[in-house]
Write a protein that holds these residues in place. Structure first.
Motif, PDB file in Angstrom:
ATOM      1  N   LEU A  46      41.887  25.306  30.974  1.00 17.54           N
ATOM      2  CA  LEU A  46      40.878  26.178  30.312  1.00 17.54           C
ATOM      3  C   LEU A  46      40.074  26.575  31.444  1.00 17.54           C
ATOM      4  O   LEU A  46      39.530  27.660  31.420  1.00 17.54           O
ATOM      5  CB  LEU A  46      40.054  25.151  29.514  1.00 17.54           C
ATOM      6  CG  LEU A  46      38.670  25.622  28.912  1.00 17.54           C
ATOM      7  CD1 LEU A  46      39.029  26.661  27.995  1.00 17.54           C
ATOM      8  CD2 LEU A  46      37.851  24.592  28.187  1.00 17.54           C
ATOM      9  N   GLY A  47      39.987  26.122  32.574  1.00 21.18           N
ATOM     10  CA  GLY A  47      38.916  26.672  33.828  1.00 21.18           C
ATOM     11  C   GLY A  47      39.602  27.787  34.237  1.00 21.18           C
ATOM     12  O   GLY A  47      39.017  28.945  34.685  1.00 21.18           O
ATOM     13  N   ALA A  48      41.049  27.919  34.270  1.00 23.85           N
ATOM     14  CA  ALA A  48      41.778  29.179  34.723  1.00 23.85           C
ATOM     15  C   ALA A  48      41.623  30.291  33.612  1.00 23.85           C
ATOM     16  O   ALA A  48      41.052  31.458  34.136  1.00 23.85           O
ATOM     17  CB  ALA A  48      43.253  28.685  34.753  1.00 23.85           C
ATOM     18  N   TYR A  49      41.487  30.099  32.403  1.00 21.38           N
ATOM     19  CA  TYR A  49      41.356  30.850  31.618  1.00 21.38           C
ATOM     20  C   TYR A  49      39.759  31.438  31.471  1.00 21.38           C
ATOM     21  O   TYR A  49      39.484  32.693  31.597  1.00 21.38           O
ATOM     22  CB  TYR A  49      41.367  30.402  30.050  1.00 21.38           C
ATOM     23  CG  TYR A  49      42.734  30.193  29.553  1.00 21.38           C
ATOM     24  CD1 TYR A  49      43.543  31.207  29.517  1.00 21.38           C
ATOM     25  CD2 TYR A  49      43.209  29.076  28.868  1.00 21.38           C
ATOM     26  CE1 TYR A  49      44.969  31.152  29.268  1.00 21.38           C
ATOM     27  CE2 TYR A  49      44.336  28.817  28.416  1.00 21.38           C
ATOM     28  CZ  TYR A  49      45.375  29.802  28.508  1.00 21.38           C
ATOM     29  OH  TYR A  49      46.589  29.816  27.839  1.00 21.38           O
ATOM     30  N   ARG A  50      38.760  30.758  31.611  1.00 21.64           N
ATOM     31  CA  ARG A  50      37.529  30.990  31.758  1.00 21.64           C
ATOM     32  C   ARG A  50      37.298  31.842  33.107  1.00 21.64           C
ATOM     33  O   ARG A  50      36.333  32.911  33.041  1.00 21.64           O
ATOM     34  CB  ARG A  50      36.655  29.793  31.881  1.00 21.64           C
ATOM     35  CG  ARG A  50      36.443  29.240  30.746  1.00 21.64           C
ATOM     36  CD  ARG A  50      35.680  27.947  30.360  1.00 21.64           C
ATOM     37  NE  ARG A  50      35.491  27.615  28.974  1.00 21.64           N
ATOM     38  CZ  ARG A  50      34.820  26.359  28.789  1.00 21.64           C
ATOM     39  NH1 ARG A  50      34.422  25.459  29.789  1.00 21.64           N
ATOM     40  NH2 ARG A  50      34.869  26.086  27.321  1.00 21.64           N
ATOM     41  N   ARG A  51      38.112  31.676  34.063  1.00 18.62           N
ATOM     42  CA  ARG A  51      37.742  32.264  35.437  1.00 18.62           C
ATOM     43  C   ARG A  51      38.376  33.822  35.115  1.00 18.62           C
ATOM     44  O   ARG A  51      37.791  34.842  35.698  1.00 18.62           O
ATOM     45  CB  ARG A  51      38.545  31.715  36.564  1.00 18.62           C
ATOM     46  CG  ARG A  51      37.650  30.480  37.314  1.00 18.62           C
ATOM     47  CD  ARG A  51      38.348  30.022  38.493  1.00 18.62           C
ATOM     48  NE  ARG A  51      39.699  29.344  38.082  1.00 18.62           N
ATOM     49  CZ  ARG A  51      39.862  28.224  37.937  1.00 18.62           C
ATOM     50  NH1 ARG A  51      38.909  27.462  37.732  1.00 18.62           N
ATOM     51  NH2 ARG A  51      41.301  27.728  37.633  1.00 18.62           N
ATOM     52  N   SER A  52      39.289  34.050  34.552  1.00 19.30           N
ATOM     53  CA  SER A  52      40.023  35.007  34.214  1.00 19.30           C
ATOM     54  C   SER A  52      39.108  36.085  33.283  1.00 19.30           C
ATOM     55  O   SER A  52      38.844  37.074  33.552  1.00 19.30           O
ATOM     56  CB  SER A  52      41.405  35.072  33.430  1.00 19.30           C
ATOM     57  OG  SER A  52      42.530  34.660  34.249  1.00 19.30           O
ATOM     58  N   ILE A  53      38.387  35.316  32.247  1.00 26.70           N
ATOM     59  CA  ILE A  53      37.399  35.825  31.700  1.00 26.70           C
ATOM     60  C   ILE A  53      36.232  36.709  32.411  1.00 26.70           C
ATOM     61  O   ILE A  53      35.881  37.555  32.088  1.00 26.70           O
ATOM     62  CB  ILE A  53      37.001  35.042  30.123  1.00 26.70           C
ATOM     63  CG1 ILE A  53      38.213  34.820  29.340  1.00 26.70           C
ATOM     64  CG2 ILE A  53      35.734  35.439  29.435  1.00 26.70           C
ATOM     65  CD1 ILE A  53      37.909  33.500  28.364  1.00 26.70           C
ATOM     66  N   ALA A  58      33.273  40.609  34.453  1.00 28.11           N
ATOM     67  CA  ALA A  58      32.859  41.661  36.129  1.00 28.11           C
ATOM     68  C   ALA A  58      33.327  42.750  36.003  1.00 28.11           C
ATOM     69  O   ALA A  58      32.349  43.721  36.295  1.00 28.11           O
ATOM     70  CB  ALA A  58      33.042  40.705  37.088  1.00 28.11           C
ATOM     71  N   ALA A  59      34.494  43.054  35.688  1.00 32.20           N
ATOM     72  CA  ALA A  59      35.408  44.434  35.616  1.00 32.20           C
ATOM     73  C   ALA A  59      34.642  45.159  34.589  1.00 32.20           C
ATOM     74  O   ALA A  59      34.172  46.554  34.856  1.00 32.20           O
ATOM     75  CB  ALA A  59      36.708  44.270  35.634  1.00 32.20           C
ATOM     76  N   ILE A  60      34.215  44.651  33.191  1.00 29.13           N
ATOM     77  CA  ILE A  60      33.689  45.581  32.437  1.00 29.13           C
ATOM     78  C   ILE A  60      32.157  45.959  32.930  1.00 29.13           C
ATOM     79  O   ILE A  60      31.844  47.228  32.679  1.00 29.13           O
ATOM     80  CB  ILE A  60      33.333  44.695  31.109  1.00 29.13           C
ATOM     81  CG1 ILE A  60      34.814  44.582  30.410  1.00 29.13           C
ATOM     82  CG2 ILE A  60      32.537  45.417  30.171  1.00 29.13           C
ATOM     83  CD1 ILE A  60      35.062  43.599  29.159  1.00 29.13           C
ATOM     84  N   ILE A  61      31.308  44.972  33.534  1.00 32.95           N
ATOM     85  CA  ILE A  61      30.152  45.512  33.880  1.00 32.95           C
ATOM     86  C   ILE A  61      30.104  46.501  35.016  1.00 32.95           C
ATOM     87  O   ILE A  61      29.533  47.508  34.607  1.00 32.95           O
ATOM     88  CB  ILE A  61      29.277  44.212  34.592  1.00 32.95           C
ATOM     89  CG1 ILE A  61      29.043  43.379  33.363  1.00 32.95           C
ATOM     90  CG2 ILE A  61      28.289  44.847  35.153  1.00 32.95           C
ATOM     91  CD1 ILE A  61      28.233  43.708  32.325  1.00 32.95           C
ATOM     92  N   HIS A  62      31.253  46.612  35.873  1.00 33.40           N
ATOM     93  CA  HIS A  62      31.292  47.590  37.055  1.00 33.40           C
ATOM     94  C   HIS A  62      31.672  48.646  36.243  1.00 33.40           C
ATOM     95  O   HIS A  62      31.218  49.970  36.861  1.00 33.40           O
ATOM     96  CB  HIS A  62      32.511  46.922  38.084  1.00 33.40           C
ATOM     97  CG  HIS A  62      31.670  45.999  38.837  1.00 33.40           C
ATOM     98  ND1 HIS A  62      30.753  45.959  39.932  1.00 33.40           N
ATOM     99  CD2 HIS A  62      32.240  44.679  38.973  1.00 33.40           C
ATOM    100  CE1 HIS A  62      30.368  45.003  40.494  1.00 33.40           C
ATOM    101  NE2 HIS A  62      31.217  44.193  39.653  1.00 33.40           N
ATOM    102  N   MET A  63      32.570  48.648  35.441  1.00 33.65           N
ATOM    103  CA  MET A  63      33.083  50.010  34.629  1.00 33.65           C
ATOM    104  C   MET A  63      31.862  50.555  33.934  1.00 33.65           C
ATOM    105  O   MET A  63      31.898  51.884  33.975  1.00 33.65           O
ATOM    106  CB  MET A  63      34.234  49.813  33.838  1.00 33.65           C
ATOM    107  CG  MET A  63      35.409  49.169  34.482  1.00 33.65           C
ATOM    108  SD  MET A  63      36.248  50.324  35.489  1.00 33.65           S
ATOM    109  CE  MET A  63      36.826  51.400  34.156  1.00 33.65           C
TER     110      MET A  63
END
Length: 135
Positions: A46-53, A58-63
């Motif tokens: 779950l932690g790995a999924y959340r890090r991916s999310i 972050a990418a969405i915000i930068h885009m």
């Protein structure tokens, strides 16, 4: 499908943290403790999924920031050339195009349209402000 939900995508797997492959590492190490705890238990997947999310967010915000930098320049251009701040025919073409992309990508086209219209409304607001500042 239900099977898709039972497999951990490679991108979401926890990274190896040393010779033990991270087996003794805390799943929340390095993330401020935000991602590895579920109902008081530690859950590395779950932690790995959340890090991916979080990375995707972050990418969405930068885009979006880059998109708004460009649309800001468009608004200034429109204002200095006395063009209207909105282009309804282009907006409709964009909505149709992005609804199609959403459907192809397995994203709800209704959601994508609502999101795009929210962004377009904000862009038009900025264009109206630029026109007001130019006059």
């Amino acid at each position: 499908s239900e099977d898709d939900m039972t497999h951990t995508p490679d991108a979401a797997l926890p990274a190896s943290d040393g010779p033990d492959g991270g087996a003794n590492a805390s799943p929340t190490a390095g993330d401020g403790g935000l991602h590895g705890s579920v109902a008081g238990t530690s859950d590395a997947v779950l932690g790995a999924y959340r890090r991916s999310i979080d990375n995707i967010d972050a990418a969405i915000i930068h885009m979006l920031a880059e998109r708004f930098r460009i649309t800001q320049a468009v608004g200034e251009y429109k204002a200095t050339h006395e063009l209207p701040p909105a282009d309804p025919s282009r907006e409709e073409r964009q909505v149709a195009r992005l609804r199609g992309l959403a459907a192809e990508s397995g994203l709800d086209p209704e959601f994508s349209e609502k999101f795009l219209r929210f962004v377009i409304d904000e862009v038009i607001h900025h264009h109206l402000q630029a026109a007001s500042d130019a006059s």
